[in-house]
Design a protein around this motif. Structure first.
Motif, PDB file in Angstrom:
ATOM      1  N   TYR A 281       0.727   4.077  -2.724  1.00 45.66           N
ATOM      2  CA  TYR A 281       0.387   5.493  -2.506  1.00 45.66           C
ATOM      3  C   TYR A 281       1.326   6.377  -3.304  1.00 45.66           C
ATOM      4  O   TYR A 281       0.913   7.300  -3.994  1.00 45.66           O
ATOM      5  CB  TYR A 281       0.531   5.884  -1.033  1.00 45.66           C
ATOM      6  CG  TYR A 281      -0.333   5.142  -0.049  1.00 45.66           C
ATOM      7  CD1 TYR A 281      -1.516   4.541  -0.448  1.00 45.66           C
ATOM      8  CD2 TYR A 281       0.026   5.057   1.283  1.00 45.66           C
ATOM      9  CE1 TYR A 281      -2.292   3.867   0.458  1.00 45.66           C
ATOM     10  CE2 TYR A 281      -0.752   4.392   2.200  1.00 45.66           C
ATOM     11  CZ  TYR A 281      -1.901   3.789   1.781  1.00 45.66           C
ATOM     12  OH  TYR A 281      -2.672   3.120   2.695  1.00 45.66           O
ATOM     13  N   ALA A 282       2.627   6.066  -3.167  1.00 42.64           N
ATOM     14  CA  ALA A 282       3.619   6.910  -3.825  1.00 42.64           C
ATOM     15  C   ALA A 282       3.565   6.733  -5.340  1.00 42.64           C
ATOM     16  O   ALA A 282       3.712   7.696  -6.086  1.00 42.64           O
ATOM     17  CB  ALA A 282       5.010   6.590  -3.297  1.00 42.64           C
TER      18      ALA A 282
ATOM     19  N   LEU B  90       0.726   8.701  -6.891  1.00 38.87           N
ATOM     20  CA  LEU B  90       0.979  10.134  -6.990  1.00 38.87           C
ATOM     21  C   LEU B  90       2.128  10.438  -7.930  1.00 38.87           C
ATOM     22  O   LEU B  90       2.429  11.590  -8.186  1.00 38.87           O
ATOM     23  CB  LEU B  90       1.323  10.696  -5.611  1.00 38.87           C
ATOM     24  CG  LEU B  90       0.198  10.586  -4.596  1.00 38.87           C
ATOM     25  CD1 LEU B  90       0.699  10.922  -3.226  1.00 38.87           C
ATOM     26  CD2 LEU B  90      -0.928  11.504  -4.998  1.00 38.87           C
TER      27      LEU B  90
ATOM     28  N   LEU C 299       0.828  -1.206   0.000  1.00 42.41           N
ATOM     29  CA  LEU C 299       0.000   0.000   0.000  1.00 42.41           C
ATOM     30  C   LEU C 299       0.858   1.249   0.000  1.00 42.41           C
ATOM     31  O   LEU C 299       0.609   2.179  -0.755  1.00 42.41           O
ATOM     32  CB  LEU C 299      -0.925   0.007   1.217  1.00 42.41           C
ATOM     33  CG  LEU C 299      -2.151  -0.878   1.073  1.00 42.41           C
ATOM     34  CD1 LEU C 299      -2.935  -0.882   2.360  1.00 42.41           C
ATOM     35  CD2 LEU C 299      -3.024  -0.389  -0.057  1.00 42.41           C
ATOM     36  N   ILE C 300       1.892   1.279   0.859  1.00 43.80           N
ATOM     37  CA  ILE C 300       2.659   2.530   0.932  1.00 43.80           C
ATOM     38  C   ILE C 300       3.404   2.759  -0.372  1.00 43.80           C
ATOM     39  O   ILE C 300       3.527   3.897  -0.830  1.00 43.80           O
ATOM     40  CB  ILE C 300       3.574   2.579   2.172  1.00 43.80           C
ATOM     41  CG1 ILE C 300       4.028   4.012   2.423  1.00 43.80           C
ATOM     42  CG2 ILE C 300       4.769   1.684   2.034  1.00 43.80           C
ATOM     43  CD1 ILE C 300       3.996   4.441   3.825  1.00 43.80           C
TER      44      ILE C 300
END
Lengths: 502, 108
Positions: free
Chosen positions: A142-143, A146, A138-139
């Motif tokens: 996220y990046a 974006l 997930l992390i």
């Protein structure tokens, strides 16, 4: 001990760390390393698939034996998912090295960490590590979401991040409850404990199981938890969106793993198959609403995102049918839909580039495209595959599912919605295709030239759809063994708990 | 002690959910933080509540379960990183969209 099982996690981890240390310069070198590490996943996944066919492989980290230590389990399902993600990642990476990786600083490192999280989630044998690998993927996602920024991405990214953070909190509550009641988090051990649960503890464990269903449903984008997906996926860059096609499947994989193996046939009383009553209507509704959303989509990326939702709904309804044949059909459809949605995202990216910045993927008349026959031909092939028309893999997948549905009221719903969503997809895609390729605005300025490598990346995934048909026979044999293993959790449990012993 | 503990968890979660349902990014991030506190305390309590029982074998007659403490540590680290990320993202959204609504719009 054979260390092959840990490589799909270790390899991207070290490559990701190395890529991070290399900093923002030396783009060519980073591209080569990223591409190499991603391509290496392919032979690795195939080797592991061969191993899994011979029996369940257990890798006990630090030689701490199950049920106490952290274990990785390579079984039929895990090895299959590894191969699906490796093929998808290779195509996405091939597309990304043609320029979209240069939009932000750390694309390659993030891509490797994302792969590490995905592979880890497939391989892990206990619930807490499933949580940890979920957070890793997930992390990184996220990046990656974006990556390249832009206000649409920040806005949809915010929703995605906040929803998933809340999902993680629910995941931890569920894991904590399960540990508090049963005293274990190892999935094989848990399935034994769940089978012998005292009646007083059943409601608590049931609550935890339903909380987990909400979390996995959020990841898999099931109705009513899918509203974050279309906007987030439509805003991402093409290779990232293509890679994200596997992310919803991570949720479905977890549902299969937890609700068929931990809360399977052997579970105590009301806990057996407790997810099916919810998965069935949720899957059918996701199918319906995804088709309607695709009909209303105004961009090509948005359209593909909704088609991905339709595939999620189809899969869940197939899983909820709960029979050997339906499971084989669902697994086949899972492989097919992941690759073909990835191909569509990449193809949408190629088309958007060719149409230029003003038109991108918006479904309005745009400039004439270079090589119209080739592009429209590929779009047509992708469309008939995702709709489920012969001769490509979508047809085989849907046929298997329809045959497994049998007769009765449930089958009538399933037939109606599966065929209806196919019809809606025909309408949607033919409208999109005719707008993109036939309604030319002569005054519009053309976009960039056609990038052959990007097109190759998209068409290699399309080729996989054809290969799925050509090699359907051996694949179905493998999937049959997978379904048998999923439906008979006792054998899996025994093999995992004994497999760690030297 | 159990009642106090349960009440604390309940109040933390309740406040967290309330803040999460506000449509501005700052209260939402604070709400998520409160919920993650509640979750960490909950995980910790899953090893049962004891006093004077270290999670070490051989030091005392009875020892407590060390695993929930390890889980909580992992959860704290992950939650900390995620909160930091969401704060940065919220600031970015504030700058990019010129507005602190989670949908990027709404009445100013």
């Amino acid at each position: 001990m054979d260390h092959l099982a840990v490589l799909p996690i270790i390899l991207p981890m070290f490559c990701g760390a190395l890529l991070l240390l290399m900093g923002p310069r030396r783009l060519q070198l980073r591209r080569r390393l990223g591409l190499l590490a991603t391509l290496l996943q392919l032979p690795l996944a195939m080797l592991l698939m061969g191993q899994a066919s011979a029996g369940v492989q257990v890798y006990a980290a630090g030689n701490w034996l199950p049920p106490f230590g952290i274990i990785l389990v390579v079984d039929h399902l895990a090895a299959l998912m590894l191969l699906v993600s490796a093929v998808l990642a290779a195509a996405a990476m091939l597309y990304a090295v043609r320029g979209s990786d240069a939009l932000g600083a750390h694309f390659h490192a993030l891509f490797q960490f994302q792969l590490m999280g995905i592979n880890g989630a497939f391989l892990t044998g206990d619930l807490f590590n499933l949580f940890v690998f979920f957070e890793i993927l997930l992390i990184a996602s996220y990046a990656l979401l974006l990556h390249g920024a832009g206000s649409a991405r920040v806005r949809s990214g915010l929703h995605y991040v906040l929803l998933n953070l809340f999902g993680s909190a629910l995941f931890l509550i569920a894991v904590g409850t399960l540990y508090g009641v049963t005293g274990t988090l190892n999935m094989a051990d848990l399935s034994q404990r769940v089978a012998q649960l005292p009646p007083a503890d059943v409601p608590l464990v049931g609550t935890a199981a339903m909380l987990l269903l909400v979390v996995f449903g959020l990841k898999a984008a099931v109705f009513p938890l899918y509203f974050w997906l279309p906007r987030a996926y439509a805003a991402a860059t093409p290779p990232v969106a293509a890679l994200f096609a596997i992310m919803t499947k991570v949720g479905i994989y977890s549902i299969l793993r937890v609700y068929l193996q931990v809360f399977g046939e052997t579970a105590a009383g009301p806990l057996a198959q407790l997810a099916n009553t919810w998965l069935w209507p949720a899957g059918l509704l996701t199918m319906l609403l995804g088709s309607l959303g695709a009909l209303a989509a105004s961009t090509l990326n948005g359209l593909v995102a909704y088609l991905l939702l339709v595939s999620v709904g189809t899969l869940l309804a197939g899983v909820a049918l709960h029979s050997q044949a339906a499971l084989v059909g669902s697994l086949y459809y899972l492989v097919h839909s992941t690759w073909i949605c990835g191909a569509l995202f990449l193809l949408a990216g190629v088309l958007s580039d060719c149409r230029g910045r003003r038109f991108v993927g918006r479904l309005v008349p745009g400039p004439a495209l270079p090589r119209p026959m080739l592009l429209s031909g590929l779009f047509f092939l992708a469309a008939i595959s995702v709709i489920g028309l012969p001769p490509l893999s979508g047809f085989v997948g849907k046929l298997l599912l329809l045959r497994a549905a049998g007769t009765g009221v449930a089958a009538a719903w399933f037939y109606g919605l599966l065929l209806g969503s196919g019809l809606l997809a025909i309408v949607t895609l033919s409208r999109a295709g005719s707008t993109l390729f036939w309604r030319i605005d002569a005054a519009a300025a053309p976009g960039q030239a056609l990038d052959r490598v990007c097109l190759l990346a998209a068409s290699s995934l399309l080729l996989c759809s054809l290969l799925l048909v050509v090699f359907a026979e051996p694949l179905l044999g493998y999937l049959d063994a997978t379904a048998t293993q999923l439906l008979e959790p006792a054998a899996y449990t025994r093999q995992v708990l004994e497999g760690g012993r030297p | 002690m159990e009642l106090l503990y349960a009440l604390t968890l309940g109040v933390l979660t309740m406040s967290g959910v309330y803040l999460l349902l506000r449509a501005r990014t700052f209260p939402v991030v604070v709400g998520l933080t409160l919920i993650s506190y509640a979750v960490n305390l909950f995980l910790f309590a899953m090893g049962r509540l004891h006093t004077g029982m270290p999670p070490v074998i051989g030091q005392v007659a009875e020892h407590t379960d060390p695993l929930p403490q390890a889980l909580v540590l992992t959860a704290i680290v992950i939650g900390f990183g995620m909160t930091a990320f969401s704060l940065v993202l919220a600031l970015r959204a504030r700058g990019e969209l010129d507005n602190d609504h989670v949908d990027g719009k709404g009445g100013q």
